[in-house]
Design a protein around this motif. Structure first.
Motif, PDB file in Angstrom:
ATOM      1  N   ILE A   1       0.834  -1.207   0.000  1.00 15.47           N
ATOM      2  CA  ILE A   1       0.000   0.000   0.000  1.00 15.47           C
ATOM      3  C   ILE A   1       0.867   1.255   0.000  1.00 15.47           C
ATOM      4  N   THR A   2       1.997   1.211   0.714  1.00 14.18           N
ATOM      5  CA  THR A   2       2.908   2.357   0.721  1.00 14.18           C
ATOM      6  C   THR A   2       3.451   2.621  -0.671  1.00 14.18           C
ATOM      7  N   MET A   3       3.818   1.553  -1.391  1.00 14.85           N
ATOM      8  CA  MET A   3       4.320   1.737  -2.751  1.00 14.85           C
ATOM      9  C   MET A   3       3.215   2.267  -3.654  1.00 14.85           C
ATOM     10  N   GLY A   4       1.992   1.832  -3.436  1.00 16.09           N
ATOM     11  CA  GLY A   4       0.875   2.360  -4.213  1.00 16.09           C
ATOM     12  C   GLY A   4       0.705   3.853  -4.005  1.00 16.09           C
ATOM     13  N   ARG A   5       0.842   4.317  -2.769  1.00 16.86           N
ATOM     14  CA  ARG A   5       0.747   5.750  -2.484  1.00 16.86           C
ATOM     15  C   ARG A   5       1.881   6.520  -3.152  1.00 16.86           C
ATOM     16  N   ILE A   6       3.078   5.953  -3.074  1.00 18.32           N
ATOM     17  CA  ILE A   6       4.229   6.613  -3.692  1.00 18.32           C
ATOM     18  C   ILE A   6       4.007   6.787  -5.190  1.00 18.32           C
ATOM     19  N   VAL A   7       3.510   5.742  -5.826  1.00 13.20           N
ATOM     20  CA  VAL A   7       3.263   5.790  -7.270  1.00 13.20           C
ATOM     21  C   VAL A   7       2.188   6.819  -7.604  1.00 13.20           C
ATOM     22  N   ASP A   8       1.103   6.839  -6.830  1.00 16.46           N
ATOM     23  CA  ASP A   8       0.014   7.782  -7.107  1.00 16.46           C
ATOM     24  C   ASP A   8       0.459   9.234  -6.948  1.00 16.46           C
ATOM     25  N   LYS A   9       1.381   9.488  -6.037  1.00 17.55           N
ATOM     26  CA  LYS A   9       1.825  10.858  -5.780  1.00 17.55           C
ATOM     27  C   LYS A   9       3.016  11.274  -6.661  1.00 17.55           C
ATOM     28  N   ALA A  10       3.597  10.311  -7.378  1.00 11.62           N
ATOM     29  CA  ALA A  10       4.779  10.600  -8.189  1.00 11.62           C
ATOM     30  C   ALA A  10       4.427  11.477  -9.391  1.00 11.62           C
TER      31      ALA A  10
ATOM     32  N   ILE B   1       8.786  -2.866  -7.903  1.00  6.90           N
ATOM     33  CA  ILE B   1       8.744  -2.934  -9.372  1.00  6.90           C
ATOM     34  C   ILE B   1       7.396  -3.455  -9.865  1.00  6.90           C
ATOM     35  N   ASN B   2       6.756  -4.336  -9.090  1.00  4.71           N
ATOM     36  CA  ASN B   2       5.503  -4.934  -9.532  1.00  4.71           C
ATOM     37  C   ASN B   2       4.331  -3.970  -9.452  1.00  4.71           C
ATOM     38  N   ILE B   3       4.274  -3.139  -8.408  1.00  3.44           N
ATOM     39  CA  ILE B   3       3.161  -2.190  -8.278  1.00  3.44           C
ATOM     40  C   ILE B   3       3.168  -1.187  -9.436  1.00  3.44           C
ATOM     41  N   PRO B   4       4.294  -0.535  -9.754  1.00  2.72           N
ATOM     42  CA  PRO B   4       4.298   0.367 -10.911  1.00  2.72           C
ATOM     43  C   PRO B   4       4.012  -0.361 -12.225  1.00  2.72           C
ATOM     44  N   TYR B   5       4.551  -1.569 -12.377  1.00  2.79           N
ATOM     45  CA  TYR B   5       4.311  -2.323 -13.609  1.00  2.79           C
ATOM     46  C   TYR B   5       2.829  -2.599 -13.802  1.00  2.79           C
TER      47      TYR B   5
ATOM     48  N   THR C   1       4.886   2.370 -24.010  1.00  4.37           N
ATOM     49  CA  THR C   1       4.729   3.825 -24.027  1.00  4.37           C
ATOM     50  C   THR C   1       3.528   4.212 -23.168  1.00  4.37           C
ATOM     51  N   GLU C   2       3.735   5.144 -22.261  1.00  2.00           N
ATOM     52  CA  GLU C   2       2.632   5.673 -21.460  1.00  2.00           C
ATOM     53  C   GLU C   2       1.989   6.833 -22.217  1.00  2.00           C
ATOM     54  N   ARG C   3       0.712   6.666 -22.575  1.00  2.00           N
ATOM     55  CA  ARG C   3       0.007   7.663 -23.382  1.00  2.00           C
ATOM     56  C   ARG C   3      -0.956   8.523 -22.563  1.00  2.00           C
ATOM     57  N   VAL C   4      -1.507   7.937 -21.512  1.00  2.00           N
ATOM     58  CA  VAL C   4      -2.487   8.641 -20.696  1.00  2.00           C
ATOM     59  C   VAL C   4      -1.753   9.400 -19.595  1.00  2.00           C
ATOM     60  N   LYS C   5      -1.889  10.696 -19.587  1.00  2.00           N
ATOM     61  CA  LYS C   5      -1.207  11.517 -18.594  1.00  2.00           C
ATOM     62  C   LYS C   5      -2.020  11.523 -17.308  1.00  2.00           C
ATOM     63  N   LEU C   6      -1.485  10.853 -16.291  1.00  2.00           N
ATOM     64  CA  LEU C   6      -2.144  10.772 -14.994  1.00  2.00           C
ATOM     65  C   LEU C   6      -1.432  11.703 -14.027  1.00  2.00           C
TER      66      LEU C   6
ATOM     67  N   THR D   1       7.710  11.691 -15.512  1.00  2.00           N
ATOM     68  CA  THR D   1       8.955  12.103 -16.148  1.00  2.00           C
ATOM     69  C   THR D   1       8.787  12.013 -17.659  1.00  2.00           C
ATOM     70  N   GLU D   2       9.852  12.182 -18.400  1.00  2.00           N
ATOM     71  CA  GLU D   2       9.775  12.052 -19.860  1.00  2.00           C
ATOM     72  C   GLU D   2       9.353  10.649 -20.264  1.00  2.00           C
ATOM     73  N   ASP D   3       9.694   9.663 -19.441  1.00  2.00           N
ATOM     74  CA  ASP D   3       9.330   8.272 -19.737  1.00  2.00           C
ATOM     75  C   ASP D   3       7.944   7.909 -19.228  1.00  2.00           C
ATOM     76  N   GLY D   4       7.326   8.786 -18.450  1.00  2.00           N
ATOM     77  CA  GLY D   4       6.025   8.498 -17.893  1.00  2.00           C
ATOM     78  C   GLY D   4       6.070   8.462 -16.379  1.00  2.00           C
ATOM     79  N   LYS D   5       4.991   8.017 -15.802  1.00  2.00           N
ATOM     80  CA  LYS D   5       4.846   7.992 -14.351  1.00  2.00           C
ATOM     81  C   LYS D   5       5.291   6.674 -13.734  1.00  2.00           C
ATOM     82  N   PHE D   6       5.135   5.576 -14.468  1.00  2.59           N
ATOM     83  CA  PHE D   6       5.383   4.253 -13.922  1.00  2.59           C
ATOM     84  C   PHE D   6       6.657   3.598 -14.446  1.00  2.59           C
ATOM     85  N   LYS D   7       7.002   3.819 -15.711  1.00  9.74           N
ATOM     86  CA  LYS D   7       8.150   3.167 -16.325  1.00  9.74           C
ATOM     87  C   LYS D   7       9.471   3.397 -15.593  1.00  9.74           C
ATOM     88  N   PRO D   8       9.732   4.600 -15.073  1.00  6.42           N
ATOM     89  CA  PRO D   8      11.028   4.809 -14.405  1.00  6.42           C
ATOM     90  C   PRO D   8      11.304   3.819 -13.281  1.00  6.42           C
ATOM     91  N   TRP D   9      10.254   3.357 -12.598  1.00  4.21           N
ATOM     92  CA  TRP D   9      10.453   2.413 -11.509  1.00  4.21           C
ATOM     93  C   TRP D   9      10.966   1.072 -12.015  1.00  4.21           C
TER      94      TRP D   9
END
Length: 475
Positions: free
Chosen positions: A78-87, A145-149, A228-233, A90-98
């Motif tokens: 759940i902590t990793m989920g919060r980190i991802v949601d608040k991140a 790595i699994n939560i962002p993926y 490729t991340e297309r949807v800007k969240l 970047t140029e690569d997207g929100k999830f790929k960098p992880w």
């Protein structure tokens, strides 16, 4: 499954046209789960074997390890989920960098769990290393790595049919990993003594673990390059919800609660079966070649199903199709239990039908999770991709942990001796019962949960999609 690229217009982010969703995204997403499962399925199927037959650790203590680590996962997922949601993206997207950041640490920590060099160490040293390496791998690095993926599917595309396609390709990644691990590993790590008893080679165990860690690292990099991340969240701007607030959201989301319940029971049965099958074929049937064949069944079944799964689910509904699969699998296992098969090859015949039923659920599960995320947005006005995926990921680990824990306790209960070259008839009969009746009942329960508790029928999903499309069109 349509292997042609989807020729739709790419979404726009900051007025820059992105590449259209297509085959690269599908292959890349497949490789991400293939990388996950080179470690996850290997651990699920063989880590207890390593601990009990190579290190000589009791099965019940291994069960305690799995349960303790899942308690830790309650916080890390759940902590990793919060980190991802608040991140911020970047140029690569929100999830790929992880994926790029954590690929190395998760691969190395996986390899460290299977060290034959510690076989001669004291039991205290083995237990300390066992707990430290497993928690480091599963509760920290694998989670990071699994939560962002998993959350990334929502950012790759916002179209339901394309998300269903991603779910299908992800399931194929798991199927490829299952075949590779299930067929090659038994042939490498097992050898027969003069009496035909199946023994385990510790050094080869460590070698295989190292090779799979390298394969996982390569797969993660392919996933990173091709998707490729297309949807800007946008990141969540408000303060992170407290544990109490998060819990309140979870218990208010019927779709999430029911899919969590289904996942726990399903994984409890699936991973219990994977663990027990190794003992079943080594100690009951005494036929490791048949075990390799059993682990090959999943790939052709999944490939066949992948060609029709999206079309059938679109026609009758993901919920409805999955429930049918669970009832078929449950009935198949219960039939095998009463038949008391003595031929490993007869077992394989029935198991093929069971695999088809289970594959129906697994093929569509990730599309169902995006449906749950959409449902959450419609019902509560918040999307929370990372937190929802984190909660679901934790529930999957609970199922795996309970399977590992119960597997260890159950083996101890039937009198399994991890250091004995062969088991008694009473023990092997107990293993047979654990391998058949238990998963059969569990699969029937999953089917009932889908029918009576999970609310996202085909009509509800279509209505939620319509509401969200109107909402985004008006913004």
């Amino acid at each position: 499954m349509d292997l042609r690229e989807v020729n739709n217009l790419g979404l726009e982010s900051d007025k820059t046209t992105t590449k259209a969703f297509g085959i690269k995204d599908k292959v890349g997403y497949l490789c991400g789960d293939l990388g996950n499962d080179f470690m996850f399925l290997f651990a699920s199927m063989y880590l207890m074997i390593f601990y009990t037959k190579v290190w000589g650790v009791s099965a019940s203590l291994v069960g305690v390890l799995f349960l303790v680590s899942r308690c830790i996962d309650a916080f890390t997922d759940i902590t990793m989920g919060r980190i991802v949601d608040k991140a911020k993206a970047t140029e690569d997207g929100k999830f790929k960098p992880w994926i790029k950041r954590m690929a190395g640490p998760v691969a190395i920590s996986s390899f460290l769990m299977y060290q034959y060099s510690l076989t001669g160490a004291s039991m205290t040293v083995k237990v300390v290393v066992m707990f430290a390496t497993y928690i480091l791998w599963g509760s920290i690095f694998y989670t990071s790595i699994n939560i962002p993926y998993g959350s990334m599917a929502s950012a790759i595309t916002d179209k339901p049919d394309e998300r269903a396609s991603l779910s299908t390709w992800r399931s194929l990644g798991a199927a490829f990993a299952s075949v590779i691990i299930g067929t090659i590993v038994p042939q490498v790590i097992y050898y027969a003594d003069a009496n035909g008893n199946q023994l385990v080679s510790g050094p080869k165990f460590t070698l295989v673990a190292g090779i799979f860690s390298i394969c996982a690292l390569v797969c993660y990099m392919v996933c990173y390059k091709l998707t490729t991340e297309r949807v800007k969240l946008e990141p969540v701007e408000k303060e992170s919800a407290s544990l109490a607030e998060t819990f309140k959201t979870v218990i208010s989301n019927r779709a999430l609660l029911s899919i969590i319940a289904a996942a726990i029971v399903l994984l409890l049965s699936s991973f219990m079966s994977q663990t027990m099958n190794t003992y079943l074929f080594a100690d009951y049937f005494k036929d490791i070649n048949a075990l390799s064949m059993l682990n090959m069944i999943g790939l052709p079944v999944n490939l066949m199903l992948a060609s029709v799964a999206v079309k059938i689910s679109a026609k009758i509904g993901k919920k409805e199709f999955s429930a049918i699969g669970m009832f078929v699998a449950g009935a198949g296992y219960i039939l095998i239990y009463f038949l008391k098969l003595e031929s490993s090859w007869a077992f394989l015949g029935y198991y093929t039908v069971i695999t088809l039923g289970v594959a129906i659920f697994n093929m569509l599960i990730w599309a169902k999770i995006t449906d749950v995320i959409d449902y959450n947005e419609v019902k509560f006005g918040e999307r929370n991709d990372g937190i929802i995926y984190g909660v679901y990921s934790f529930s999957r680990k609970i199922g795996q942990a309970l399977a590992g824990g119960l597997g260890g306790f159950a083996l101890t209960f039937v009198g399994y001796d991890s250091l004995a070259a062969s088991q008694t008839v009473e023990v092997t009969n107990g293993i047979y019962s654990l391998s058949t009746l238990f998963p059969g009942v569990c699969y029937l329960i999953v089917g009932l949960i889908l029918v009576f508790a999970y609310p996202l029928s085909r009509k509800v999903v279509e209505e939620n999609t319509r509401i969200l499309n109107e909402k985004r069109a008006n913004n």
